[in-house]
Design a protein around this motif. Structure first.
Motif, PDB file in Angstrom:
ATOM      1  N   HIS A   1      -5.390 -15.389   5.122  1.00 38.85           N
ATOM      2  CA  HIS A   1      -6.468 -14.460   5.385  1.00 38.85           C
ATOM      3  C   HIS A   1      -7.202 -14.177   4.075  1.00 38.85           C
ATOM      4  N   GLY A   2      -8.484 -14.501   4.039  1.00 41.81           N
ATOM      5  CA  GLY A   2      -9.267 -14.351   2.823  1.00 41.81           C
ATOM      6  C   GLY A   2      -9.677 -15.674   2.218  1.00 41.81           C
ATOM      7  N   VAL A   3      -9.125 -16.782   2.727  1.00 33.35           N
ATOM      8  CA  VAL A   3      -9.532 -18.120   2.285  1.00 33.35           C
ATOM      9  C   VAL A   3     -10.438 -18.695   3.367  1.00 33.35           C
ATOM     10  N   GLY A   4     -11.725 -18.751   3.079  1.00 34.42           N
ATOM     11  CA  GLY A   4     -12.689 -19.210   4.055  1.00 34.42           C
ATOM     12  C   GLY A   4     -12.803 -20.720   4.109  1.00 34.42           C
ATOM     13  N   PRO A   5     -13.620 -21.236   5.057  1.00 40.98           N
ATOM     14  CA  PRO A   5     -13.762 -22.692   5.221  1.00 40.98           C
ATOM     15  C   PRO A   5     -14.247 -23.400   3.966  1.00 40.98           C
ATOM     16  N   ALA A   6     -15.190 -22.797   3.233  1.00 37.02           N
ATOM     17  CA  ALA A   6     -15.727 -23.458   2.035  1.00 37.02           C
ATOM     18  C   ALA A   6     -14.645 -23.611   0.965  1.00 37.02           C
TER      19      ALA A   6
ATOM     20  N   ARG B   1      -6.928 -15.098  -7.166  1.00 38.80           N
ATOM     21  CA  ARG B   1      -6.671 -14.487  -5.862  1.00 38.80           C
ATOM     22  C   ARG B   1      -5.991 -15.469  -4.913  1.00 38.80           C
ATOM     23  N   VAL B   2      -6.496 -16.701  -4.850  1.00 39.71           N
ATOM     24  CA  VAL B   2      -5.938 -17.696  -3.936  1.00 39.71           C
ATOM     25  C   VAL B   2      -4.519 -18.079  -4.353  1.00 39.71           C
ATOM     26  N   HIS B   3      -4.278 -18.196  -5.657  1.00 38.16           N
ATOM     27  CA  HIS B   3      -2.932 -18.547  -6.123  1.00 38.16           C
ATOM     28  C   HIS B   3      -1.940 -17.450  -5.767  1.00 38.16           C
ATOM     29  N   ALA B   4      -2.353 -16.203  -5.871  1.00 37.70           N
ATOM     30  CA  ALA B   4      -1.475 -15.096  -5.487  1.00 37.70           C
ATOM     31  C   ALA B   4      -1.184 -15.123  -3.986  1.00 37.70           C
TER      32      ALA B   4
ATOM     33  N   VAL C   1       1.733 -13.068  -2.261  1.00 41.20           N
ATOM     34  CA  VAL C   1       1.489 -11.795  -2.937  1.00 41.20           C
ATOM     35  C   VAL C   1       0.230 -11.166  -2.350  1.00 41.20           C
ATOM     36  N   ASP C   2       0.360  -9.975  -1.802  1.00 36.40           N
ATOM     37  CA  ASP C   2      -0.779  -9.269  -1.228  1.00 36.40           C
ATOM     38  C   ASP C   2      -0.580  -7.773  -1.442  1.00 36.40           C
ATOM     39  N   PRO C   3      -1.220  -7.203  -2.467  1.00 39.21           N
ATOM     40  CA  PRO C   3      -1.038  -5.770  -2.747  1.00 39.21           C
ATOM     41  C   PRO C   3      -1.888  -4.859  -1.871  1.00 39.21           C
ATOM     42  N   THR C   4      -2.622  -5.424  -0.906  1.00 38.86           N
ATOM     43  CA  THR C   4      -3.514  -4.616  -0.071  1.00 38.86           C
ATOM     44  C   THR C   4      -2.734  -3.501   0.618  1.00 38.86           C
ATOM     45  N   PRO C   5      -3.160  -2.258   0.477  1.00 38.28           N
ATOM     46  CA  PRO C   5      -2.450  -1.167   1.145  1.00 38.28           C
ATOM     47  C   PRO C   5      -2.803  -1.094   2.626  1.00 38.28           C
ATOM     48  N   VAL C   6      -1.904  -0.502   3.400  1.00 38.33           N
ATOM     49  CA  VAL C   6      -2.211  -0.161   4.787  1.00 38.33           C
ATOM     50  C   VAL C   6      -2.897   1.197   4.749  1.00 38.33           C
TER      51      VAL C   6
END
Length: 329
Positions: free
Chosen positions: A123-128, A163-166, A171-176
């Motif tokens: 999630h966050g890696v688009g087609p391009a 970001r993509v390597h994480a 690794v995803d620090p995004t809070p709920v």
């Protein structure tokens, strides 16, 4: 990954989940106050504070949620359990049907879980971005995770590469972030028999769009998106949604999008029992930007719509409206 953090990604299944979404969110709030709405039928929940209270681990707590949604609302769900939203979502996506899937909070287990996934599953890696990586042979998450950071920087640039390597390493620090569902309004038409005629279904959609538009205009609100639900004779259903070009309560705009959603389904011989429209992400009309129209016909339609609304308020809902409304038949 944050130590001790347990996140659930819950996706409610079936047409009833969209209609009963607010009640399903209230059920989740009975488990944990940290619930983030993901309309129209999903949510994130951080349950680390609830584990001790319920005396269960996260997977068993997810199973409890599934039992409660079935028992209280007749709605099943798919739940992913992991240390962060990224992994929880991927765990849920990997299930072929209802159930609970957990990604253990262990680096080796996370690496094994992610290794064979395509890069665009993140999630966050688009087609391009996925195409750029694939052109260098980095077509799986495992290969991206194993690639030297300098290689990724040459392909994607420094910020995107980090970001993509994480993400590829889980690794995803995004809070709920606790949030309520956007305000919405819905209307449904049930046919008296299995409806095969697309023209009749379109008339029903016009009737529902007109009803929603009249209601929203009366309350001084506009919708940012519209969701169509089609229910069939075998009790299955299809739900599709789309963002409107601009926030609106204008009946022709709502009806036009409803037609587009319906036609995209290709329902040639479908036995349809009901159609429903849901105007979502409602905001005050006074605070919504509207693009100025240079079309005199559009302005005339809006003036006629306002006059019809005044007639309805004076003489009743059927006093005025589109001639093709089912109510006008």
């Amino acid at each position: 990954m944050t130590a001790g953090r347990r996140v659930l990604h819950i996706r409610f299944l079936g047409a009833a989940a969209v209609a009963g979404y607010p009640a399903l969110l209230r059920l989740l709030h009975g488990i944990t106050p940290v619930v983030q709405a993901l309309p129209p039928d999903a949510a994130l929940a951080d349950v680390r504070g609830a584990l001790r209270y319920f005396g269960r681990d996260a997977a068993r707590l997810a199973a409890l949620i599934r039992v409660r949604t079935l028992a209280l609302h007749g709605t099943d769900c798919v739940i992913g359990v992991a240390a962060n939203p990224l992994l929880a979502r991927l765990a849920a996506d990997g299930l072929g049907g209802p159930g609970v899937a957990e990604v253990p909070d262990d680096p080796a287990a996370v690496a094994a879980f992610l290794a064979g996934l395509p890069t665009d599953a993140l999630h966050g890696v688009g087609p391009a971005t996925a195409r750029a990586l694939s052109s260098y042979g980095l077509d799986t998450v495992g290969r991206v995770a194993a690639a030297p950071p300098a290689t990724l920087q040459r392909i994607l640039g420094a910020a995107t590469a980090r970001r993509v390597h994480a993400l590829a390493r889980g690794v995803d620090p995004t809070p709920v972030t606790p949030s309520a569902p956007p305000r919405s309004a819905s209307a449904e038409h049930r046919f008296g028999h299995d409806e095969l005629d697309p023209g009749t279904r379109r008339r029903a959609l016009l009737t529902l769009a007109d009803e929603l538009g009249y209601r929203l205009r009366g309350e001084g609100q506009v919708a940012r998106s519209l969701t169509l639900t089609v229910r069939y004779a075998d009790r299955s259903a299809t739900t599709r949604g789309r963002t409107l070009p601009e926030p609106t309560a204008h009946t022709p705009a709502l009806a036009g999008l409803a037609y587009a959603l319906h036609d995209a389904l290709g329902l040639q011989r479908a036995r349809v029992r009901a159609v429903a429209l849901r105007a979502e992400d409602l905001v005050d009309a006074a605070h919504a930007a509207r693009q100025l129209s240079l079309d005199p016909a559009d302005e005339r339609r809006r003036r006629a719509e306002a006059a019809a609304d005044r007639a309805r308020r004076l003489f009743g809902r059927k006093a005025a409206g589109p001639a093709a409304n089912l109510d006008a038949a």
